[in-house]
Design a protein around this motif. Structure first.
Motif, PDB file in Angstrom:
ATOM      1  N   GLY A   1      11.829  11.611  -4.342  1.00  0.00           N
ATOM      2  CA  GLY A   1      12.335  11.522  -5.693  1.00  0.00           C
ATOM      3  C   GLY A   1      12.694  10.085  -6.053  1.00  0.00           C
ATOM      4  N   SER A   2      13.204   9.350  -5.069  1.00  0.00           N
ATOM      5  CA  SER A   2      13.591   7.960  -5.377  1.00  0.00           C
ATOM      6  C   SER A   2      12.352   7.114  -5.641  1.00  0.00           C
TER       7      SER A   2
ATOM      8  N   ASP B   1       4.900  12.065  -6.530  1.00  0.00           N
ATOM      9  CA  ASP B   1       4.189  12.569  -5.348  1.00  0.00           C
ATOM     10  C   ASP B   1       2.670  12.487  -5.475  1.00  0.00           C
TER      11      ASP B   1
ATOM     12  N   ALA C   1      -1.154  21.438 -18.228  1.00  0.00           N
ATOM     13  CA  ALA C   1      -2.459  20.787 -18.422  1.00  0.00           C
ATOM     14  C   ALA C   1      -3.500  21.502 -17.585  1.00  0.00           C
TER      15      ALA C   1
ATOM     16  N   MET D   1      10.972  15.047 -11.487  1.00  0.00           N
ATOM     17  CA  MET D   1      11.792  13.834 -11.358  1.00  0.00           C
ATOM     18  C   MET D   1      11.135  12.648 -12.049  1.00  0.00           C
ATOM     19  N   GLY D   2       9.866  12.392 -11.723  1.00  0.00           N
ATOM     20  CA  GLY D   2       9.186  11.213 -12.264  1.00  0.00           C
ATOM     21  C   GLY D   2       9.022  11.304 -13.772  1.00  0.00           C
TER      22      GLY D   2
ATOM     23  N   CYS E   1       9.469  14.331   0.606  1.00  0.00           N
ATOM     24  CA  CYS E   1      10.749  14.018   1.223  1.00  0.00           C
ATOM     25  C   CYS E   1      10.575  13.623   2.694  1.00  0.00           C
TER      26      CYS E   1
ATOM     27  N   GLN F   1      15.195  19.479  -6.219  1.00  0.00           N
ATOM     28  CA  GLN F   1      14.600  19.965  -4.967  1.00  0.00           C
ATOM     29  C   GLN F   1      15.392  19.598  -3.705  1.00  0.00           C
TER      30      GLN F   1
ATOM     31  N   LYS G   1      26.265  11.268  -0.391  1.00  0.00           N
ATOM     32  CA  LYS G   1      25.115  12.141  -0.682  1.00  0.00           C
ATOM     33  C   LYS G   1      25.560  13.395  -1.436  1.00  0.00           C
TER      34      LYS G   1
HETATM   35  C1  LIG Z   1      13.600  20.338   0.425  1.00  0.00           C
HETATM   36  C2  LIG Z   1      13.374  19.033  -0.275  1.00  0.00           C
HETATM   37  C3  LIG Z   1      14.269  17.997  -0.096  1.00  0.00           C
HETATM   38  C4  LIG Z   1      14.066  16.788  -0.739  1.00  0.00           C
HETATM   39  N1  LIG Z   1      14.991  15.801  -0.571  1.00  0.00           N
HETATM   40  C5  LIG Z   1      14.813  14.615  -1.185  1.00  0.00           C
HETATM   41  C6  LIG Z   1      15.789  13.583  -1.061  1.00  0.00           C
HETATM   42  O1  LIG Z   1      16.830  13.757  -0.417  1.00  0.00           O
HETATM   43  N2  LIG Z   1      15.547  12.398  -1.656  1.00  0.00           N
HETATM   44  C7  LIG Z   1      14.408  12.181  -2.399  1.00  0.00           C
HETATM   45  O2  LIG Z   1      14.250  11.080  -2.931  1.00  0.00           O
HETATM   46  N3  LIG Z   1      13.464  13.145  -2.544  1.00  0.00           N
HETATM   47  C8  LIG Z   1      13.639  14.352  -1.976  1.00  0.00           C
HETATM   48  N4  LIG Z   1      12.710  15.348  -2.132  1.00  0.00           N
HETATM   49  C9  LIG Z   1      11.421  15.037  -2.759  1.00  0.00           C
HETATM   50  C10 LIG Z   1      11.450  15.043  -4.285  1.00  0.00           C
HETATM   51  O3  LIG Z   1      12.002  16.245  -4.785  1.00  0.00           O
HETATM   52  C11 LIG Z   1      10.027  14.851  -4.804  1.00  0.00           C
HETATM   53  O4  LIG Z   1       9.421  13.782  -4.139  1.00  0.00           O
HETATM   54  C12 LIG Z   1      10.076  14.572  -6.295  1.00  0.00           C
HETATM   55  O5  LIG Z   1      10.546  15.707  -6.990  1.00  0.00           O
HETATM   56  C13 LIG Z   1       8.709  14.139  -6.824  1.00  0.00           C
HETATM   57  O6  LIG Z   1       8.780  13.947  -8.199  1.00  0.00           O
HETATM   58  P1  LIG Z   1       7.492  14.232  -9.085  1.00  0.00           P
HETATM   59  O7  LIG Z   1       7.899  13.947 -10.488  1.00  0.00           O
HETATM   60  O8  LIG Z   1       6.320  13.564  -8.509  1.00  0.00           O
HETATM   61  O9  LIG Z   1       7.214  15.797  -8.891  1.00  0.00           O
HETATM   62  P2  LIG Z   1       8.143  17.026  -9.226  1.00  0.00           P
HETATM   63  O10 LIG Z   1       9.558  16.633  -9.340  1.00  0.00           O
HETATM   64  O11 LIG Z   1       7.790  18.075  -8.236  1.00  0.00           O
HETATM   65  O12 LIG Z   1       7.668  17.481 -10.679  1.00  0.00           O
HETATM   66  C14 LIG Z   1       6.368  17.923 -10.951  1.00  0.00           C
HETATM   67  C15 LIG Z   1       6.386  18.511 -12.351  1.00  0.00           C
HETATM   68  O13 LIG Z   1       5.050  18.756 -12.768  1.00  0.00           O
HETATM   69  C16 LIG Z   1       4.993  20.014 -13.407  1.00  0.00           C
HETATM   70  N5  LIG Z   1       3.608  20.460 -13.364  1.00  0.00           N
HETATM   71  C17 LIG Z   1       2.920  20.939 -12.299  1.00  0.00           C
HETATM   72  N6  LIG Z   1       1.675  21.238 -12.667  1.00  0.00           N
HETATM   73  C18 LIG Z   1       1.562  20.925 -13.980  1.00  0.00           C
HETATM   74  C19 LIG Z   1       0.514  20.992 -14.948  1.00  0.00           C
HETATM   75  N7  LIG Z   1      -0.687  21.476 -14.626  1.00  0.00           N
HETATM   76  N8  LIG Z   1       0.769  20.588 -16.207  1.00  0.00           N
HETATM   77  C20 LIG Z   1       1.986  20.115 -16.557  1.00  0.00           C
HETATM   78  N9  LIG Z   1       3.006  20.020 -15.690  1.00  0.00           N
HETATM   79  C21 LIG Z   1       2.797  20.421 -14.422  1.00  0.00           C
HETATM   80  C22 LIG Z   1       6.003  20.859 -12.652  1.00  0.00           C
HETATM   81  O14 LIG Z   1       6.419  21.960 -13.416  1.00  0.00           O
HETATM   82  C23 LIG Z   1       7.118  19.841 -12.439  1.00  0.00           C
HETATM   83  O15 LIG Z   1       7.955  19.818 -13.570  1.00  0.00           O
HETATM   84  C24 LIG Z   1      12.922  16.602  -1.561  1.00  0.00           C
HETATM   85  C25 LIG Z   1      12.028  17.651  -1.759  1.00  0.00           C
HETATM   86  C26 LIG Z   1      12.256  18.869  -1.137  1.00  0.00           C
HETATM   87  C27 LIG Z   1      11.304  20.001  -1.380  1.00  0.00           C
END
Ligand SMILES: Cc1cc2nc3c(=O)[nH]c(=O)nc-3n(C[C@H](O)[C@H](O)[C@H](O)COP(=O)(O)OP(=O)(O)OC[C@H]3O[C@@H](n4cnc5c(N)ncnc54)[C@H](O)[C@@H]3O)c2cc1C
Length: 379
Positions: A296-297, A286, A81, A10-11, A158, A46, A364
């Motif tokens: 995600g937000s 995260d 990475a 997401m980020g 989440c 997710q 939603k």
């Molecule tokens: C069941 C569930 C329900 C949720 N409901 C909500 C909701 O309703 N509202 C909300 O806001 N959030 C919700 N979330 C939380 C949200 O999905 C996460 O907080 C969000 O995806 C975090 O974004 P991110 O970019 O930090 O990590 P992620 O979206 O998890 O992305 C991480 C990325 O890093 C990549 N990666 C990992 N390791 C490496 C590496 N070594 N090198 C390169 N890339 C790598 C992965 O492949 C992935 O693409 C929910 C999560 C879950 C599991």
């Protein structure tokens, strides 16, 4: 300026697209370059896993090809990475390549750490991955009644998912005509049912109204699968027939292995979003150690702030005026299968959830489909 984004979740995705749109002329003129490295070529929505666990969606609805979400101009590689050489502005990857950068953004997310609790992985159901959510759905379908315990460890991604699953389970069993055969129970590690006080003030009475019993100050110690008992650090033994767990999370192993942050959480400036002590390394989503919801937000609003700031660095040089991240988070809260509310908050203003409505639930549902536009940065 070479911008390297690690993580296509997401980020990373929202940031990459935000930057590509802001820096169109610079990308075309070769003055800026955006490279994104991820661990997979698929992008998962997710939040959809909640619906998968209770049989309200199918796995294919949760995925898109990562490249289909990215603006032209972003170079994307599936090449995780492995080694961060921050003093030399380089990142080494699994394929053996080395990527150098002027600005690095780390957005590798977080993961459940169920293996840290004895007996948990083998005996509980989970819904934070596709595989576990599908297994939970099958288990629910076979379940004929008894005590269902939803147990929560912190931190986890989440903030609302534990509340959502218990309220959705309530309606799920009601829909199957099993309300009188199922006792729902919820445990939480601190002295209330949610870490955000106002959310707990709303959710606690709502659970009481629905007949959901609770244990607070309940920190998961171990699970005795043979006796079907969940044991807490505080010394309580809780019998269960079906155990659903949201275990404490950690950041990704690669972060810990590289010494970037304990338990995979990178020390991050809460307004500028740079890694503490590093002016050209930023962290979103995260994997920050910022004490706010891992949602995600959060990643979305951080990405928008950072997009503006990195674009300003490219266009005006380091030290250009920057926007601060204000801690903004917006989360829907499903309060069952047909009602929802929401929590919106930031560093200064706590959330204030209102009574759930059907309209918010449908909002939603609509967002679940609109997410793909949001990831592209169109929303
Ligand atoms: C069941 C569930 C329900 C949720 N409901 C909500 C909701 O309703 N509202 C909300 O806001 N959030 C919700 N979330 C939380 C949200 O999905 C996460 O907080 C969000 O995806 C975090 O974004 P991110 O970019 O930090 O990590 P992620 O979206 O998890 O992305 C991480 C990325 O890093 C990549 N990666 C990992 N390791 C490496 C590496 N070594 N090198 C390169 N890339 C790598 C992965 O492949 C992935 O693409 C929910 C999560 C879950 C599991």
């Amino acid at each position: 300026m070479k911008i390297l984004i690690i993580g296509g979740g997401m980020g990373g995705t929202i940031l990459g697209n935000n930057l590509a749109r802001r820096l169109g002329p610079e990308l075309r003129a070769g003055k800026a370059r955006i490279t994104m490295l991820s661990a997979t070529d698929k992008h998962m929505y997710q939040p959809g896993l909640l619906y998968l666990a209770i049989g309200r969606t199918t796995p294919d609805a949760l995925y898109r090809d990562q490249v289909s979400l990215l603006e032209p101009g972003i170079e994307f590689h599936v090449d995780p990475a492995e080694e961060f050489q921050l003093d030399n502005n380089k990142v080494k990857t699994k394929s053996g390549k080395t990527y150098d950068y002027d600005v690095l953004v780390i957005a590798t997310g977080s993961r459940m750490a169920a293996e840290e609790v004895k007996g948990l992985a083998e005996n509980a159901e989970f819904f934070y991955t596709e595989e576990t959510a599908l297994k939970m759905m099958r288990r629910l379908q076979e379940f004929q009644g008894g005590k269902v315990v939803v147990t929560v460890g912190v931190p986890h991604k989440c903030p609302m998912a534990p509340l959502e699953i218990i309220f959705m389970l309530h309606d799920y069993f009601k829909g199957r005509g099993m309300s009188d055969k199922v006792q729902l129970h919820y445990t939480y590690p601190i002295n209330r049912v949610h870490s955000l006080e106002n959310v707990a003030k709303w959710a606690g009475p709502e659970m009481e109204r629905l007949g959901i019993t609770t244990d607070t100050f309940f920190n998961i110690k171990e699970v005795d699968g043979a006796k079907k008992i969940l044991r807490s650090e505080e010394g309580k033994d809780l019998p269960y027939d079906l155990l659903v767990a949201i275990p404490a999370h950690r950041g990704m192993d690669v972060i810990e292995k590289n010494g970037l942050g304990q338990r995979g959480w990178i020390p991050t400036n809460k307004t500028k979003l740079n890694m503490e002590g590093r002016a050209n390394v930023f962290v979103i989503g995260d994997t920050t150690n910022i004490p706010i919801s891992k949602a995600g937000s959060t990643a979305h609003f951080e990405a928008e702030t950072l997009g503006e700031n990195i674009a300003a660095m490219v266009k005006m040089g380091v030290g250009a005026p920057v926007r601060d991240y204000d801690g903004k988070v917006f989360c829907f809260i499903e309060a069952g299968l047909d009602r929802a509310t929401y929590a919106m908050f930031d560093y200064q203003n706590p959330p204030d959830p209102k009574a759930p409505t059907r309209a918010m639930h449908w909002f939603k549902m609509a967002y679940n489909k609109l997410y793909w536009a949001s990831a592209r940065g169109l929303l």
